[in-house]
Design a protein around this motif. Sequence first.
Motif, PDB file in Angstrom:
ATOM      1  N   ARG A 148      13.901   0.425   7.037  1.00 24.07           N
ATOM      2  CA  ARG A 148      13.457  -0.464   5.962  1.00 24.07           C
ATOM      3  C   ARG A 148      11.939  -0.395   5.875  1.00 24.07           C
ATOM      4  O   ARG A 148      11.250  -0.423   6.902  1.00 24.07           O
ATOM      5  N   VAL A 149      11.410  -0.302   4.674  1.00 24.84           N
ATOM      6  CA  VAL A 149       9.970  -0.317   4.451  1.00 24.84           C
ATOM      7  C   VAL A 149       9.571  -1.721   4.033  1.00 24.84           C
ATOM      8  O   VAL A 149       9.972  -2.203   2.966  1.00 24.84           O
ATOM      9  N   GLU A 150       8.796  -2.389   4.863  1.00 24.52           N
ATOM     10  CA  GLU A 150       8.406  -3.778   4.586  1.00 24.52           C
ATOM     11  C   GLU A 150       7.071  -3.773   3.837  1.00 24.52           C
ATOM     12  O   GLU A 150       6.005  -3.970   4.410  1.00 24.52           O
ATOM     13  N   ASP A 151       7.188  -3.542   2.536  1.00 21.34           N
ATOM     14  CA  ASP A 151       6.013  -3.305   1.699  1.00 21.34           C
ATOM     15  C   ASP A 151       5.657  -4.466   0.785  1.00 21.34           C
ATOM     16  O   ASP A 151       4.940  -4.280  -0.209  1.00 21.34           O
ATOM     17  N   VAL A 192      17.083   4.326   2.688  1.00 19.03           N
ATOM     18  CA  VAL A 192      15.962   3.501   3.128  1.00 19.03           C
ATOM     19  C   VAL A 192      15.834   2.304   2.191  1.00 19.03           C
ATOM     20  O   VAL A 192      15.896   2.449   0.959  1.00 19.03           O
ATOM     21  N   SER A 240       5.689  -1.566   8.267  1.00 22.97           N
ATOM     22  CA  SER A 240       4.927  -1.920   7.067  1.00 22.97           C
ATOM     23  C   SER A 240       3.965  -0.778   6.782  1.00 22.97           C
ATOM     24  O   SER A 240       3.285  -0.294   7.691  1.00 22.97           O
ATOM     25  N   PRO A 241       3.871  -0.313   5.541  1.00 24.00           N
ATOM     26  CA  PRO A 241       3.033   0.851   5.233  1.00 24.00           C
ATOM     27  C   PRO A 241       1.549   0.512   5.079  1.00 24.00           C
ATOM     28  O   PRO A 241       0.914   0.828   4.077  1.00 24.00           O
ATOM     29  N   TRP A 253      13.654  -0.707   0.558  1.00 18.18           N
ATOM     30  CA  TRP A 253      12.266  -1.086   0.250  1.00 18.18           C
ATOM     31  C   TRP A 253      12.251  -2.563  -0.143  1.00 18.18           C
ATOM     32  O   TRP A 253      12.913  -2.972  -1.100  1.00 18.18           O
ATOM     33  N   ALA A 267       4.012   5.123   3.466  1.00 21.32           N
ATOM     34  CA  ALA A 267       5.404   4.920   3.855  1.00 21.32           C
ATOM     35  C   ALA A 267       6.127   6.251   3.999  1.00 21.32           C
ATOM     36  O   ALA A 267       6.905   6.453   4.943  1.00 21.32           O
ATOM     37  N   ARG A 268       5.880   7.166   3.083  1.00 18.92           N
ATOM     38  CA  ARG A 268       6.544   8.467   3.169  1.00 18.92           C
ATOM     39  C   ARG A 268       6.088   9.245   4.402  1.00 18.92           C
ATOM     40  O   ARG A 268       6.884   9.951   5.024  1.00 18.92           O
ATOM     41  N   GLN A 328       5.173   7.801   7.197  1.00 15.12           N
ATOM     42  CA  GLN A 328       5.850   7.124   8.301  1.00 15.12           C
ATOM     43  C   GLN A 328       7.288   7.631   8.458  1.00 15.12           C
ATOM     44  O   GLN A 328       7.736   7.944   9.568  1.00 15.12           O
ATOM     45  N   LEU A 329       8.001   7.717   7.356  1.00 14.32           N
ATOM     46  CA  LEU A 329       9.381   8.193   7.407  1.00 14.32           C
ATOM     47  C   LEU A 329       9.433   9.655   7.850  1.00 14.32           C
ATOM     48  O   LEU A 329      10.338  10.054   8.600  1.00 14.32           O
TER      49      LEU A 329
END
Length: 309
Positions: A38-41, A72, A8-9, A74, A54-55, A57-58
Amino acid sequence: MAGRFAPSPTSDLHLGNLRTALVAWLLARSSGRGFRLRVEDLDTQRVAAAGDTARRQLGDLAALGLDHDGTVVWQSRRLSAYAGAVDRLDTYPCYCTRREIAEAASAPHGDGYRPYPGTCLRLSAARRAALEATRRPALRVRAGGARMTVTDLWAGEVTGVVDDFVLVRNDGVPAYNLAVVVDDLAMGIDQVCRGDDLLSSSPRQAWLAARLGGTPPAYAHVPLAVNRDGKRLAKRDGAVTLADLIGLGGTPSEVLGLLAVSLGLAEPREPVTTALLLGRFDAARLPRRPWAVDPSDYEAAWVNSRSIT
């Protein structure tokens, strides 16, 4: 077949997050699976900086050599998928506040979750109308007191009673337990590796996967990273993110080595790569105790090393 990592960002990934990501990558790759991100945003889609977080993190995952398959995902772009899943389930509105649930429910699980006592399950029409006038309801699934057993790679069989958990919060946002199951099914995830603070949520999620016509994944819950006081690691504990450690003179490869040492896959300061670690990885030998992180141990080493050179 695939494993995944799904941050999660809310903030940059710390060493505990990166360690779990590494284990998830090793488990997937060593078993011939793909590895998805997967971005759990859902909780951060209204936060202006969430996309930048998030970017980063990736980028941190890529810097460590943790490659992934496919695009990815979202969560904020999948709202219609969650709505479609809700339409297939037996649900009812719930008007309880968190305080009311805390006062009526039993003791919380290890992840802080309090099983729902069923207060709104059989409200009269008059009572529901009165509550509707002053409160926005959440939406709960009707589980009927089901029990579900999952098998965790390290914890073994875990059985839990499935309460009527929330699918959609009272602000209209899909709840974690719904979104994670819908996404895992859609992404072909059959191996879920994450922190062991989420172990107790697995029976609920496996039950929901089955209700939606899918097969529950295999689970593997990794011990958490903790600080000197034995509490969950956080950014306030010092230099615990990749950017922090690079600022002290470390490199992504050295951080990867630090994670590898914590997993018993390398000697201190040994040069490593993800390919090397993959060749050494044995899931049965993963340490089963929390990883105690003391930033001063490597802060001094990297600062001294930089001053000498």
